[in-house]
Enzyme design. Sequence first.
Site, PDB file in Angstrom:
ATOM      1  N   HIS A 183      42.963  42.606  37.924  1.00 60.05           N
ATOM      2  CA  HIS A 183      41.886  41.584  38.444  1.00 60.05           C
ATOM      3  C   HIS A 183      41.126  40.826  36.849  1.00 60.05           C
ATOM      4  O   HIS A 183      40.378  39.613  37.231  1.00 60.05           O
ATOM      5  CB  HIS A 183      40.179  42.197  39.415  1.00 60.05           C
ATOM      6  CG  HIS A 183      41.532  42.590  40.499  1.00 60.05           C
ATOM      7  ND1 HIS A 183      41.458  42.649  41.795  1.00 60.05           N
ATOM      8  CD2 HIS A 183      42.195  43.828  41.107  1.00 60.05           C
ATOM      9  CE1 HIS A 183      41.389  42.585  42.993  1.00 60.05           C
ATOM     10  NE2 HIS A 183      42.053  43.665  42.061  1.00 60.05           N
TER      11      HIS A 183
ATOM     12  N   ASP B 296      36.945  35.239  32.856  1.00 60.24           N
ATOM     13  CA  ASP B 296      37.138  35.899  33.818  1.00 60.24           C
ATOM     14  C   ASP B 296      38.642  35.936  34.475  1.00 60.24           C
ATOM     15  O   ASP B 296      39.314  34.453  34.090  1.00 60.24           O
ATOM     16  CB  ASP B 296      36.102  35.073  34.718  1.00 60.24           C
ATOM     17  CG  ASP B 296      35.139  36.234  35.698  1.00 60.24           C
ATOM     18  OD1 ASP B 296      35.776  37.016  35.801  1.00 60.24           O
ATOM     19  OD2 ASP B 296      34.541  35.529  35.880  1.00 60.24           O
TER      20      ASP B 296
END
Length: 463
Positions: free
Chosen positions: A154, A362
């Site tokens: 992720h 991110d």
Amino acid sequence: MARVVIVSNRVPLPSKGAKAGGLTVALKDVFKQGALWLGWSGEIAAETATSAKLHNSGKLDFATIDLSEDDYRRFYVGFANSVLWPLLHFQPGLLEFDREDFEGYLAVNSTYAKALAELLRPDDLIWVHDYHLIPLADALRALGVKNRIGFFLHVPFVPASVFGVLPSAEKLLRMMLTYDVVGFQARQHLHDFEDCLLSFLNIARQSGEPISYEGRSVVVDAIPIGIDSRGFARQAKKAVQSRAAHRLFESIEGHAFMIGVDRLDYSKGLPNRFEAFGYLLDRFPEHRMHVTYLQIAARSREDVAEYQRLKRELDRLSGDINGRYADFDWQPLRYMTRAVSRASLAGFHRQARVGIVTPLRDGMNLVAKEYIAAQDPEDPGVLILSRFAGAAEELTEAIIINPYDPEEITEAMHEALVMPLDERKDRQEKLFEKICQTTAITYCRDFINALTGGTNGHSLTSQ
Ligand code: GDG
């Protein structure tokens, strides 16, 4: 039809009042076919459990494991969140490597593997999530498990020059290749992974081809996560009528309103964002008394020292900005470290003229997609997005900024605040179309298809 077994650090147990988070929502089509979800219970016990506790909720079976205080410290606080998290977010300076933590990380993964092996059926498809569990497939294979096992990261990946900082870099890389499928959020992360393969293992991947490793084939791909965009759009439209949304609306008294929603994490670039807001009030005095910025920064990983330091820094910066620019009837920055409900968030996003998403790195950043989903197409707001969020590969019609340059963020805030309606509508239309193409459902479908080679009847519907 094969059952899907999900393994992730935390398990969203309904009995704990867990709200449907991104992953739960994303996996809803998988659940329809029945699934087992295994992970840490979130509880600390005298000893780490050797077998999982089973809980049933409709078609979903949960299996949870309690961790001992020592395993929690070494596995979760130590190696996962004080080594892998900073490393994979390009912050090697924050790494706190300790060999015993690494041993604890491997040991907890072996414990999960043993507990999982007891519950497996021969044709189960195993889908492992995130950096806490890189060694899991290796540990399962050591127990003789032959099932197909996929891994999805992720968070971002890093190039060899950064990954090599980790003392156990090569070992972890080899462990990633024990999986049958390795998925990343963005093409950039996949490129960085390929850079590591070449540099550490001398493996050159042919474009688009699986990797051959120790006689097996490993599929690697970018499979971006998404949200239930239309569902969140409906929720936002409804939530804007809620009491919370009305209270917010009344309190901003017709000012332009900007919003940031992040876990309180140093990867999210919050200090630079606060500084940028201070510059905005300095350089563009026309916004003084006319703009309110709400930052929701839910506290996270409070046991990790770096997160405590960040909180102190943000407390200081927010006090500084408000002290300098506030008037007796206007507070420019509202900063809260409590979480708010998902419905309230949806309504707040819809009310905000500007959504500010400025992480230093991110994996994807779901908030960027949620902000777009929540907008009123007739009067949409503007998304400011860091070029270092995985979402920036798709959401190119946002105002893309470099989060390391607070003044660039300032200019983007000004541009967003004065952007004409036509341009806002134009950008919003394109962005909304994109978030409806790469959704929670397409993410699950594409990953499961990669894991089955598209062969086991797991043809998940597209949204
Ligand atoms: C990791 C990766 C990747 C936030 N504050 C509140 C709240 N949230 C929700 C947001 C969003 C989620 O939490 C955060 O997701 P992000 O994607 O923005 O970031 P991470 O938590 O770091 O997630 C990231 C993600 O995994 C998925 O793959 O995109 O790159 O780092 O949904 O809305 N929700 C509620 N109250 C809050 O105060 N209810």
